[in-house]
Design a protein around this motif. Structure first.
Motif, PDB file in Angstrom:
ATOM      1  N   PRO A   2       8.094   0.235  13.903  1.00 43.61           N
ATOM      2  CA  PRO A   2       8.551   0.114  12.514  1.00 43.61           C
ATOM      3  C   PRO A   2       7.397   0.282  11.528  1.00 43.61           C
ATOM      4  N   CYS A   3       7.672   0.910  10.396  1.00 40.19           N
ATOM      5  CA  CYS A   3       6.628   1.179   9.407  1.00 40.19           C
ATOM      6  C   CYS A   3       7.234   1.198   8.012  1.00 40.19           C
ATOM      7  N   ASP A   4       6.369   1.101   7.023  1.00 40.76           N
ATOM      8  CA  ASP A   4       6.759   1.343   5.649  1.00 40.76           C
ATOM      9  C   ASP A   4       6.490   2.810   5.324  1.00 40.76           C
ATOM     10  N   LEU A   5       6.954   3.251   4.164  1.00 42.24           N
ATOM     11  CA  LEU A   5       6.769   4.642   3.775  1.00 42.24           C
ATOM     12  C   LEU A   5       6.144   4.737   2.389  1.00 42.24           C
ATOM     13  N   THR A   6       5.344   5.765   2.190  1.00 45.59           N
ATOM     14  CA  THR A   6       4.770   6.059   0.879  1.00 45.59           C
ATOM     15  C   THR A   6       5.194   7.462   0.460  1.00 45.59           C
ATOM     16  N   VAL A   7       5.800   7.564  -0.712  1.00 46.38           N
ATOM     17  CA  VAL A   7       6.164   8.857  -1.295  1.00 46.38           C
ATOM     18  C   VAL A   7       5.084   9.235  -2.302  1.00 46.38           C
ATOM     19  N   GLU A   8       4.476  10.419  -2.122  1.00 42.08           N
ATOM     20  CA  GLU A   8       3.384  10.865  -2.984  1.00 42.08           C
ATOM     21  C   GLU A   8       3.768  12.158  -3.693  1.00 42.08           C
ATOM     22  N   LEU A   9       3.333  12.286  -4.946  1.00 42.47           N
ATOM     23  CA  LEU A   9       3.536  13.503  -5.724  1.00 42.47           C
ATOM     24  C   LEU A   9       2.184  14.090  -6.114  1.00 42.47           C
ATOM     25  N   TYR A  10       2.045  15.414  -5.972  1.00 37.86           N
ATOM     26  CA  TYR A  10       0.825  16.115  -6.360  1.00 37.86           C
ATOM     27  C   TYR A  10       1.181  17.195  -7.385  1.00 37.86           C
ATOM     28  N   ARG A  11       0.456  17.228  -8.470  1.00 38.26           N
ATOM     29  CA  ARG A  11       0.730  18.231  -9.489  1.00 38.26           C
ATOM     30  C   ARG A  11      -0.003  19.532  -9.179  1.00 38.26           C
ATOM     31  N   HIS A  12       0.114  20.532 -10.078  1.00 34.87           N
ATOM     32  CA  HIS A  12      -0.346  21.888  -9.820  1.00 34.87           C
ATOM     33  C   HIS A  12      -1.840  21.997  -9.527  1.00 34.87           C
ATOM     34  N   ASP A  13      -2.667  21.111 -10.062  1.00 35.81           N
ATOM     35  CA  ASP A  13      -4.112  21.218  -9.832  1.00 35.81           C
ATOM     36  C   ASP A  13      -4.576  20.409  -8.628  1.00 35.81           C
ATOM     37  N   GLY A  14      -3.649  19.885  -7.839  1.00 36.23           N
ATOM     38  CA  GLY A  14      -4.007  19.171  -6.629  1.00 36.23           C
ATOM     39  C   GLY A  14      -4.205  17.681  -6.790  1.00 36.23           C
ATOM     40  N   LEU A  15      -4.089  17.156  -8.022  1.00 37.40           N
ATOM     41  CA  LEU A  15      -4.249  15.724  -8.236  1.00 37.40           C
ATOM     42  C   LEU A  15      -2.968  14.975  -7.878  1.00 37.40           C
ATOM     43  N   ARG A  16      -3.145  13.843  -7.238  1.00 36.02           N
ATOM     44  CA  ARG A  16      -1.992  12.985  -6.964  1.00 36.02           C
ATOM     45  C   ARG A  16      -1.662  12.209  -8.224  1.00 36.02           C
ATOM     46  N   VAL A  17      -0.469  12.369  -8.731  1.00 35.34           N
ATOM     47  CA  VAL A  17      -0.097  11.724  -9.993  1.00 35.34           C
ATOM     48  C   VAL A  17       0.696  10.441  -9.783  1.00 35.34           C
ATOM     49  N   GLY A  18       1.162  10.192  -8.596  1.00 36.95           N
ATOM     50  CA  GLY A  18       1.898   8.947  -8.389  1.00 36.95           C
ATOM     51  C   GLY A  18       2.289   8.754  -6.944  1.00 36.95           C
ATOM     52  N   HIS A  19       2.538   7.512  -6.587  1.00 43.95           N
ATOM     53  CA  HIS A  19       3.066   7.219  -5.269  1.00 43.95           C
ATOM     54  C   HIS A  19       3.992   6.018  -5.342  1.00 43.95           C
ATOM     55  N   VAL A  20       4.956   5.998  -4.458  1.00 40.91           N
ATOM     56  CA  VAL A  20       5.938   4.921  -4.368  1.00 40.91           C
ATOM     57  C   VAL A  20       5.880   4.354  -2.959  1.00 40.91           C
ATOM     58  N   LEU A  21       5.665   3.079  -2.858  1.00 40.01           N
ATOM     59  CA  LEU A  21       5.592   2.410  -1.559  1.00 40.01           C
ATOM     60  C   LEU A  21       6.914   1.698  -1.297  1.00 40.01           C
ATOM     61  N   MET A  22       7.582   2.050  -0.190  1.00 41.06           N
ATOM     62  CA  MET A  22       8.888   1.481   0.153  1.00 41.06           C
ATOM     63  C   MET A  22       8.774   0.617   1.407  1.00 41.06           C
ATOM     64  N   ASP A  23       9.265  -0.595   1.303  1.00 37.71           N
ATOM     65  CA  ASP A  23       9.221  -1.557   2.410  1.00 37.71           C
ATOM     66  C   ASP A  23      10.320  -1.254   3.417  1.00 37.71           C
ATOM     67  N   ARG A  24      10.007  -1.338   4.711  1.00 37.33           N
ATOM     68  CA  ARG A  24      10.991  -1.045   5.763  1.00 37.33           C
ATOM     69  C   ARG A  24      12.150  -2.017   5.748  1.00 37.33           C
ATOM     70  N   ARG A  25      11.923  -3.216   5.170  1.00 39.72           N
ATOM     71  CA  ARG A  25      12.987  -4.241   5.176  1.00 39.72           C
ATOM     72  C   ARG A  25      14.093  -3.914   4.194  1.00 39.72           C
ATOM     73  N   LEU A  26      14.021  -2.740   3.558  1.00 40.80           N
ATOM     74  CA  LEU A  26      15.101  -2.296   2.682  1.00 40.80           C
ATOM     75  C   LEU A  26      16.452  -2.228   3.423  1.00 40.80           C
ATOM     76  N   PHE A  27      16.385  -1.948   4.712  1.00 43.98           N
ATOM     77  CA  PHE A  27      17.621  -1.708   5.444  1.00 43.98           C
ATOM     78  C   PHE A  27      18.098  -2.926   6.227  1.00 43.98           C
ATOM     79  N   ARG A  28      17.436  -4.039   6.067  1.00 43.22           N
ATOM     80  CA  ARG A  28      17.943  -5.251   6.724  1.00 43.22           C
ATOM     81  C   ARG A  28      19.154  -5.782   5.987  1.00 43.22           C
ATOM     82  N   GLU A  29      20.095  -6.272   6.732  1.00 41.51           N
ATOM     83  CA  GLU A  29      21.299  -6.833   6.113  1.00 41.51           C
ATOM     84  C   GLU A  29      21.036  -8.241   5.589  1.00 41.51           C
TER      85      GLU A  29
END
Length: 312
Positions: free
Chosen positions: A285-312
């Motif tokens: 089990p792991c968490d996930l990070t969503v990353e966005l990179y703009r046209h010049d190669g710089l990372r402009v943002g990331h979203v960290l999502m916890d794996r426990r999102l899917f626990r009931e």
């Protein structure tokens, strides 16, 4: 359960601007085929400031008769050495700039070119332009064959990419990116805003029983430059970490957007969708990070999502 998770801050969303990430790029080498027809337009050579562009010829050039009128103050002196012509702007050119370059070969044949700026900010200048004259020589035929193979490869990659996009996750990403979240089973869990470096980024974190999504809304506040996304990534993140990792395992995801670039003052949405199965890596089990990179190669943002999102 969701309320307790939110109160305990187990849903983490962090957006970070101006994080530079080095990304290797292949040199831009382009073939130009010239015909002996005065009606043909002079081929364009795309340059950028303080970067040398090389024209590679089939025979030596004549330095005394190779010239570029109006270069003073804008370029280093054009150098003609053997079968190479070197062009180096002192600074970036404007998009409307056009400089005629006339290369004269040792046999007296004149080859006209137009030196101009790269079309868009994230495009690469010509690092080397291979110039071919005789269309029937083995060298020219090999170059054309390689060009054809490259076009076929790019077409095959595009075909495979579009084929992979015909999935349930991509259909869901299309709905989310177009503002039709109400037609899905996803619910808004968290929202975040960031304004920096001529842009505003809003991120909505959405989850359902088996899917998670991030809806990004990007607004370009730059008065003159367009904005575009060059890459998005979804990487595994060690459970319990509150910061993304640059070396995580890449996980499958679906992305959809209806725009290629955002003009100054305009805005656009893009959606990233992941399946519940993406929260399990080779190590468990792991968490996930969503990353966005703009046209010049710089990372402009990331979203960290916890794996426990899917626990009931």
């Amino acid at each position: 359960m969701w309320k307790r998770l939110l109160q305990r801050s187990t849903l983490l969303l962090v957006l970070v601007a101006s994080v530079a990430v080095a990304r290797d790029r292949a040199p831009r080498v382009r073939n130009v085929y010239l015909r002996d027809d005065p009606k043909d337009e002079a081929p364009r050579v795309y340059v950028t400031g303080q970067v040398v562009t090389v024209l590679r010829l089939q025979q030596p050039c004549d330095p005394s008769r190779t010239r570029m009128p109006g270069w003073e103050g804008r370029f280093e002196p054009v150098e003609c050495s053997g079968k190479r012509v070197l062009v180096e702007p002192l600074q970036n050119l404007e998009s409307e700039d056009r400089f005629p370059l006339l290369v004269t070969l040792a046999d007296g044949k004149e080859l006209p070119f137009t030196i101009t700026a790269i079309g868009k900010e994230w495009e690469q200048p010509d690092q080397q332009v291979d110039v071919f004259l005789a269309p029937e020589t083995p060298e020219v035929l090999r170059a054309k064959l390689e060009d054809t193979r490259t076009r076929e490869r790019l077409l095959q990659e595009a075909t495979l990419r579009y084929g992979r996009e015909d999935t349930e996750d991509h259909a869901l990403a299309r709905l989310v990116s177009r503002g039709s979240v109400q037609l899905t089973r996803l619910k808004l869990r968290r929202r975040w805003f960031l304004r920096k470096e001529g842009m505003t980024l809003k991120a909505d974190l959405l989850t359902g029983e088996t899917k998670a999504a991030v809806l990004f809304r990007v607004t370009n506040h730059d008065p003159s430059k367009p904005w575009s996304l060059v890459e998005a990534r979804v990487l595994t993140t060690r459970p319990g970490r509150k910061a993304p990792t640059l070396f995580g395992e890449a996980r499958p995801f679906a992305l959809h957007k209806d725009w290629d670039e955002l003009a100054p003052g305009s805005a656009g949405s893009l959606a990233v969708v992941v399946d519940k199965s993406a929260f399990t890596s080779q190590e468990g089990p792991c968490d996930l990070t969503v990353e966005l990179y703009r046209h010049d190669g710089l990372r402009v943002g990331h979203v960290l999502m916890d794996r426990r999102l899917f626990r009931e």
